[in-house]
Design an enzyme around this catalytic site. Structure first.
Site, PDB file in Angstrom:
ATOM      1  N   LYS A  85       0.832  -1.209   0.000  1.00 36.57           N
ATOM      2  CA  LYS A  85       0.000   0.000   0.000  1.00 36.57           C
ATOM      3  C   LYS A  85       0.862   1.253   0.000  1.00 36.57           C
ATOM      4  O   LYS A  85       1.710   1.447   0.866  1.00 36.57           O
ATOM      5  CB  LYS A  85      -0.913   0.008   1.228  1.00 36.57           C
ATOM      6  CG  LYS A  85      -1.927   1.147   1.214  1.00 36.57           C
ATOM      7  CD  LYS A  85      -3.064   0.852   2.160  1.00 36.57           C
ATOM      8  CE  LYS A  85      -4.086   1.944   2.237  1.00 36.57           C
ATOM      9  NZ  LYS A  85      -4.663   2.346   0.970  1.00 36.57           N
ATOM     10  N   GLY A 118       6.252   1.211   5.843  1.00 37.55           N
ATOM     11  CA  GLY A 118       7.164   0.249   5.230  1.00 37.55           C
ATOM     12  C   GLY A 118       7.294   0.439   3.732  1.00 37.55           C
ATOM     13  O   GLY A 118       8.391   0.375   3.173  1.00 37.55           O
ATOM     14  N   CYS A 119       6.178   0.691   3.076  1.00 38.82           N
ATOM     15  CA  CYS A 119       6.199   0.864   1.621  1.00 38.82           C
ATOM     16  C   CYS A 119       6.918   2.153   1.231  1.00 38.82           C
ATOM     17  O   CYS A 119       7.594   2.211   0.209  1.00 38.82           O
ATOM     18  CB  CYS A 119       4.781   0.819   1.065  1.00 38.82           C
ATOM     19  SG  CYS A 119       4.015  -0.806   1.297  1.00 38.82           S
ATOM     20  N   THR A 120       6.789   3.181   2.062  1.00 34.25           N
ATOM     21  CA  THR A 120       7.509   4.432   1.805  1.00 34.25           C
ATOM     22  C   THR A 120       9.007   4.218   1.966  1.00 34.25           C
ATOM     23  O   THR A 120       9.802   4.652   1.122  1.00 34.25           O
ATOM     24  CB  THR A 120       7.003   5.542   2.746  1.00 34.25           C
ATOM     25  OG1 THR A 120       5.608   5.761   2.481  1.00 34.25           O
ATOM     26  CG2 THR A 120       7.772   6.839   2.545  1.00 34.25           C
ATOM     27  N   ALA A 122      10.177   2.220  -1.118  1.00 33.08           N
ATOM     28  CA  ALA A 122      10.144   3.028  -2.337  1.00 33.08           C
ATOM     29  C   ALA A 122      11.266   4.063  -2.343  1.00 33.08           C
ATOM     30  O   ALA A 122      11.917   4.281  -3.367  1.00 33.08           O
ATOM     31  CB  ALA A 122       8.787   3.714  -2.482  1.00 33.08           C
TER      32      ALA A 122
END
Length: 157
Positions: free
Chosen positions: A41, A46-48, A51
């Site tokens: 998401k 975590g995804c930030t 990325a």
């Protein structure tokens, strides 16, 4: 759980909308190595982290002949906000019906806080210039994944 990809197998082709609504296909990158990473998401911690790690390593990946593509179930509008907020310059693709994640073995059973549910499994697949899978990693950690991936690929730093 969808079958996981193995090195040497042909990577499933895909065509998905990016953050601006344009279509991007794996076939667009034929002749080039591509890191295809799946994340749950946009704009979550975590995804930030993951990325931004890819963003900060993008020049080194390019110098080593690799493109980077991120795929999540988010809608293009959410991807556009994420890309703008984090200055992400590589393609972020929307797999809203998670068909591509399923084809790549990146959709399946997850456990969180004692609950079991179906969702996106943080995964990375490196596709060679011929379209074959070079490396497939599942249940990867967001933090430190890019450095580990580079080591696993035999790349410096």
């Amino acid at each position: 759980m969808a079958a996981r990809l193995e090195p040497g197998r042909q990577a499933p082709d895909f065509t998905l909308p990016d953050a601006q609504g344009r279509t991007v296909s794996l076939a667009d990158h034929r002749g080039q190595r591509v890191v295809v990473y799946f994340y749950p998401k946009a704009s979550t911690p975590g995804c930030t982290t993951q990325a931004c790690d890819f963003r900060d390593s993008l020049e080194r990946f390019a110098a080593d002949g690799l493109a980077v593509i991120g795929i999540s179930p988010d809608r293009p509008e959410a991807l556009a906000r994420f890309a703008e907020e984090q200055s992400l310059t590589f393609p972020l693709l929307s797999d809203a019906d998670h068909r591509v994640a399923e084809a790549y073995g990146a959709w399946g059973e997850k456990k969180n806080y004692g609950k079991t549910y179906e969702g996106l499994v943080r995964s990375t697949v490196v596709v060679g210039p011929d379209g074959d899978v070079e490396l497939a990693q599942y249940n990867v950690r967001a933090t430190g994944h890019v450095a580990k991936l580079r080591r696993d690929l035999g790349l410096e730093g």
